[in-house]
Structure formats: C-alpha cells, structure tokens
Design an enzyme around this catalytic site. Structure first.
Site, PDB file in Angstrom:
ATOM      1  N   GLU A 170     -44.769  77.737 -25.014  1.00 37.45           N
ATOM      2  CA  GLU A 170     -46.159  77.281 -24.840  1.00 37.45           C
ATOM      3  C   GLU A 170     -47.176  78.163 -25.569  1.00 37.45           C
ATOM      4  O   GLU A 170     -48.169  78.607 -25.014  1.00 37.45           O
ATOM      5  CB  GLU A 170     -46.475  77.216 -23.327  1.00 37.45           C
ATOM      6  CG  GLU A 170     -45.490  76.337 -22.567  1.00 37.45           C
ATOM      7  CD  GLU A 170     -45.785  76.253 -21.080  1.00 37.45           C
ATOM      8  OE1 GLU A 170     -46.776  76.830 -20.623  1.00 37.45           O
ATOM      9  OE2 GLU A 170     -44.986  75.594 -20.367  1.00 37.45           O
ATOM     10  N   GLU A 287     -37.206  69.922 -20.636  1.00 39.89           N
ATOM     11  CA  GLU A 287     -37.673  69.961 -19.234  1.00 39.89           C
ATOM     12  C   GLU A 287     -38.062  68.562 -18.737  1.00 39.89           C
ATOM     13  O   GLU A 287     -39.053  68.352 -18.090  1.00 39.89           O
ATOM     14  CB  GLU A 287     -38.877  70.915 -19.105  1.00 39.89           C
ATOM     15  CG  GLU A 287     -38.609  72.318 -19.611  1.00 39.89           C
ATOM     16  CD  GLU A 287     -39.781  73.248 -19.440  1.00 39.89           C
ATOM     17  OE1 GLU A 287     -40.719  72.900 -18.692  1.00 39.89           O
ATOM     18  OE2 GLU A 287     -39.779  74.344 -20.033  1.00 39.89           O
TER      19      GLU A 287
HETATM   20  O1  G3I Z   1     -42.785  84.274  -6.029  1.00 41.39           O
HETATM   21  C1  G3I Z   1     -41.520  84.015  -5.460  1.00 41.39           C
HETATM   22  C2  G3I Z   1     -40.623  85.225  -5.644  1.00 41.39           C
HETATM   23  O2  G3I Z   1     -41.139  86.325  -4.909  1.00 41.39           O
HETATM   24  C3  G3I Z   1     -39.257  84.892  -5.125  1.00 41.39           C
HETATM   25  O3  G3I Z   1     -38.366  85.970  -5.402  1.00 41.39           O
HETATM   26  C4  G3I Z   1     -38.743  83.661  -5.821  1.00 41.39           C
HETATM   27  C5  G3I Z   1     -37.392  83.252  -5.204  1.00 41.39           C
HETATM   28  O4  G3I Z   1     -37.020  82.011  -5.703  1.00 41.39           O
HETATM   29  O5  G3I Z   1     -39.654  82.578  -5.669  1.00 41.39           O
HETATM   30  C6  G3I Z   1     -40.911  82.871  -6.229  1.00 41.39           C
HETATM   31  O6  G3I Z   1     -41.652  81.684  -6.025  1.00 41.39           O
HETATM   32  C7  G3I Z   1     -41.988  80.863  -7.041  1.00 41.39           C
HETATM   33  C8  G3I Z   1     -40.888  80.464  -8.053  1.00 41.39           C
HETATM   34  O7  G3I Z   1     -41.378  79.361  -8.868  1.00 41.39           O
HETATM   35  C9  G3I Z   1     -39.605  80.026  -7.408  1.00 41.39           C
HETATM   36  O8  G3I Z   1     -39.827  78.856  -6.642  1.00 41.39           O
HETATM   37  C10 G3I Z   1     -43.111  81.432  -7.919  1.00 41.39           C
HETATM   38  O9  G3I Z   1     -44.126  81.929  -7.078  1.00 41.39           O
HETATM   39  C11 G3I Z   1     -43.659  80.242  -8.739  1.00 41.39           C
HETATM   40  O10 G3I Z   1     -44.706  80.685  -9.614  1.00 41.39           O
HETATM   41  C12 G3I Z   1     -42.535  79.710  -9.637  1.00 41.39           C
HETATM   42  O11 G3I Z   1     -43.024  78.532 -10.261  1.00 41.39           O
HETATM   43  C13 G3I Z   1     -42.275  78.117 -11.423  1.00 41.39           C
HETATM   44  C14 G3I Z   1     -43.270  78.000 -12.579  1.00 41.39           C
HETATM   45  O12 G3I Z   1     -42.610  77.487 -13.749  1.00 41.39           O
HETATM   46  C15 G3I Z   1     -43.849  79.370 -12.944  1.00 41.39           C
HETATM   47  O13 G3I Z   1     -42.799  80.214 -13.355  1.00 41.39           O
HETATM   48  C16 G3I Z   1     -41.657  76.747 -11.138  1.00 41.39           C
HETATM   49  O14 G3I Z   1     -40.616  76.884 -10.160  1.00 41.39           O
HETATM   50  C17 G3I Z   1     -41.070  76.160 -12.412  1.00 41.39           C
HETATM   51  O15 G3I Z   1     -40.625  74.820 -12.188  1.00 41.39           O
HETATM   52  C18 G3I Z   1     -42.110  76.147 -13.528  1.00 41.39           C
HETATM   53  O16 G3I Z   1     -41.467  75.729 -14.683  1.00 41.39           O
HETATM   54  C19 G3I Z   1     -42.304  75.631 -15.868  1.00 41.39           C
HETATM   55  C20 G3I Z   1     -41.482  76.100 -17.046  1.00 41.39           C
HETATM   56  O17 G3I Z   1     -41.030  77.430 -16.835  1.00 41.39           O
HETATM   57  C21 G3I Z   1     -42.297  75.978 -18.328  1.00 41.39           C
HETATM   58  N1  G3I Z   1     -42.785  74.593 -18.510  1.00 41.39           N
HETATM   59  C22 G3I Z   1     -43.554  74.083 -17.359  1.00 41.39           C
HETATM   60  C23 G3I Z   1     -42.707  74.157 -16.093  1.00 41.39           C
HETATM   61  C24 G3I Z   1     -43.447  73.548 -14.908  1.00 41.39           C
HETATM   62  O18 G3I Z   1     -44.596  74.288 -14.617  1.00 41.39           O
END
Ligand code: G3I
Length: 374
Positions: A170, A287
């Site tokens: 991105e 994705e």
């Molecule tokens: O914060 C906790 C962390 O402390 C814990 O250890 C972990 C355990 O699973 O969970 C973490 O929670 C969240 C994580 O997803 C797992 O559910 C994070 O807070 C949250 O920010 C994270 O969100 C992910 C997001 O990207 C940001 O990384 C989404 O699952 C994921 O589906 C999303 O994927 C993105 C792609 O990487 C890039 N393209 C867009 C796509 C959708 O936004």
C-alpha cells in the site's frame, strides 16, 4: 538454496505453547482429519486442489489462534487451501513490539501448520505504513536510514522456507499531492522515494530465489481514484524496472464491494493486468473478499450477488496468464476483518458473507464461483 525448517512435533507444541493454547487440530499432528479418513469415500476436492489442477494456486489468510483453538476450522483450511498467509502475525507490530524483543512464535505456528499439511506460507508484510511499532515509527521519523533494512533482513532470515513476500504494501495514495502519488509514510520520511527499490534490494539479498511482491489495493474498479492509482502504479513499476529493482510480482488485494455506483469493467481491468504483465511481472490476487454494505438483509440473495461479483472479477483475472494465484482474506465468514472494521461492515450490523465458507464451514455460492472460475 532453500533450508527446510525441520519443525518436529515438539517444535510445534513449543510454538503453540507460546500461544498459550493446546495442540493444533488433528489436521496438524500427522493424523488425517475427519473428512479425509479412509471411510471408503474420496476426500472432497478443495479449492487448492482445483486451482492446482488448473495451473494456479488458491490460499487464504489465517490467524494462528484460529488454527490452534478450532480443529474444525483447521480441518477446513487443510481441505481448501494450498497457501496460507498470516493475517496479522508477521506484521512489524506483531513480531517486534519492543526494539530487539521478537515474537515470531505465532507466525512459526502458522508455518508449521502449513508445512505439516503440505502447504506453503506467504510472508505479509515487511514495509507498510500501518502496524509500525511506536519505537520504530519514531526512529524512522527521526530519519534512521538503517532500520528498514535491518527489519527486512531480521524477519526474512527467520523464515528461510518462506519464498513469497509482500515486500512493500500500500505505498500509493491517489489523494497524495506528490506527482508520483507515493503515500506519506515513515519510510518515505526516512529514506525518500527510493525506499521502495531499496526494500526490494534488501529482500533479494536475503532470499535470492523468493518471489518479491509489491501489494496494493484500490485499482479494481472504474472509479476516478482507482484510475489515478492504476496510472501511478504503472509509473511506479516502470521506474522500479528502470532502476533494476528486483521485483517479481504485483499483488492486487481485491477487496471487492457491491456498492451502487461502483462499476467493474472486465475489459478495462484486463487491459490493466496486461500492462502489469508487460513489465515481465506475475500477478497475485492477494486478499480477495467482497463487502456487501448496502444489499438487503436476505442471505440467499446476498450470497447470489456476492458470488456473481466474485465470479466476474476472478474470471477476468484468470483470463490473464500472468495471474499466478488467488488468496481470499480469510476462508470462513466466522473470521473476517470486515466485521471488525467500521469502514467495511454493514450498517445494519449483520455479519458479512464475504468468504467461500459460511460460519459453520459449509461451502457457499462464493466457493462454487471460485471453483468454476478456476
Ligand atoms: O492487538 C492484538 C494483539 O495484541 C494480539 O496479540 C493479537 C492476537 O491475535 O491480536 C491483535 O489484534 C488485532 C489483530 O488484527 C488480530 O486480530 C489488531 O489489533 C488489529 O489491528 C489487526 O487488524 C488487522 C489489520 O490488517 C491491521 O494489521 C486485520 O486482522 C487484518 O485483516 C488486516 O488486513 C489488512 C492487510 O494486512 C492489508 N490489506 C488490508 C487488510 C484489511 O484491512
């Protein structure tokens, strides 16, 4: 040369213990999952096998905790996927929350699961403006020019059997005031516009044979911002190729929508894919899912409209020989980012139906649309 991580049962238990959960489902520890037991019936062909037979690959994003805590979900992943990608576990914020303190165990658990079940794992993602841990963000913004390379090398060196990486993610923003539309990011601040080519060079230095990918979204439709981003992407690819940057493929995230006023034009999209392929690059649909924010609340009608949107898109993509494979961003409606993201989920709060399997792991029209398209 590829090294194999010889993950013994013991290593897997260690990796899972690091997750604070029990063993993975039966699919993981060498026993055959229920659906594949020798009950005289053939195991059903999953999307991974269907795609492989068609010369492509199919896979999905997963989280380690789902694989560890839900044996039925783990079995469905083994049945359907040929490639896995960690939805969260390889991002900088997940692997190095504090400088020098690494947490690779969740990503190791996904890799162990993949390798125990004859699958491969993609690396997602090394250089991204999101999920940068605070300590790294401040260092980059203070123009620490070595940090990006150190991060890339540390993560890639830890996973030598991972041979497919979203090196940068991105990096374009159609709303940018820059002529090159590069997204404002701590990496741009630290290293300037050449950070992208540099990231690919660091990655190539670690993994001479890996497929190195630039991954992005927002180029799928006939929207002004998508057209702007397509042009910027083609110009970026041209400059990377001119600089000799070791890029192998473009990932198109393909988070589809069914919003009114958003048009998918197969001919225009195919022409765009052909231009990418013209640089000698492969293409991965990285994705895939589909948000139905404004469809009436009727499951069977939603499923038909969503499956049709997926089928039209995937058929146009697979018509391009450079498209190597497709991954959905999740496998089952039980686990999708869409229901956790206020910008993506339905305003009526109904759970999304954006993936091949429903929450009970039953195949939906989207599954059949993908199977037919392959
Ligand atoms: O914060 C906790 C962390 O402390 C814990 O250890 C972990 C355990 O699973 O969970 C973490 O929670 C969240 C994580 O997803 C797992 O559910 C994070 O807070 C949250 O920010 C994270 O969100 C992910 C997001 O990207 C940001 O990384 C989404 O699952 C994921 O589906 C999303 O994927 C993105 C792609 O990487 C890039 N393209 C867009 C796509 C959708 O936004």
């Amino acid at each position: 040369m590829t090294h194999r991580i010889a993950m013994s049962r013991r290593d897997i238990f260690t990796a899972m213990a690091a997750l604070g959960v029990g063993s993975l489902g039966p699919a993981t520890l060498g026993t055959r999952p229920a659906w594949a037991q020798d009950s005289g019936g053939e195991p059903e062909r999953g999307l991974g096998e269907i795609a492989r037979n068609a010369g492509r690959f199919y896979g999905c994003a997963v989280q380690a905790s789902y694989l560890a805590k839900e044996p039925d979900f783990a079995d469905a992943v083994v049945r359907e996927a040929g490639v896995l990608v960690p939805e969260w576990e390889l991002k900088w914020g997940a692997v190095e929350p504090q400088r020098g303190h690494f947490n690779f165990a969740p990503a190791e658990a996904i890799l162990a699961f993949a390798e125990q079940n004859g699958m491969t794992m993609r690396g997602h993602t090394l250089v991204w403006h999101r999920n940068i841990p605070a300590w790294a963000k401040s260092a980059l913004e203070a123009q620490d020019r070595s940090l990006m390379g150190i991060h890339i090398k540390q993560v890639m060196n830890h996973f030598p059997t991972v041979q497919d990486w979203d090196v940068v993610n991105e990096v374009l923003d159609p709303g940018s005031t820059r002529p090159d539309k590069l997204r404002d990011s701590p990496f741009l601040t630290a290293l300037g516009p050449r950070y992208i080519a540099q990231a690919f060079r660091y990655a190539r230095g670690v993994a001479p044979q890996a497929r190195l990918v630039y991954n992005d979204y927002g180029v799928e439709y006939e929207l002004p911002t998508h057209k702007t981003k397509r042009d910027a992407m083609l110009r970026l690819l041209e400059s990377l190729k001119r600089e000799g940057a070791p890029i192998d493929a473009v990932g198109i995230q393909s988070h589809l929508v069914t919003r009114s006023g958003v048009t998918f034009d197969p001919a225009s999209y195919s022409a765009f894919l052909k231009e990418i392929a013209g640089f000698g690059l492969k293409i991965i649909i990285t994705e895939l899912d589909v948000q139905d924010t404004d469809l009436p609340a009727d499951d069977s009608m939603r499923d038909r409209v969503l499956a049709d949107a997926i089928q039209r898109y995937v058929e146009a993509a697979l018509a391009e020989p450079a498209v190597a494979g497709i991954l959905t961003w999740g496998l089952s409606d039980r686990h999708t980012w869409i229901d956790t993201d206020p910008t993506a989920r339905r305003s009526d709060g109904l759970p999304s139906r954006s993936l091949p399997l429903d929450a009970d792991l039953q195949r939906k029209p989207i599954w059949h649309a993908l199977a037919e398209a392959f």
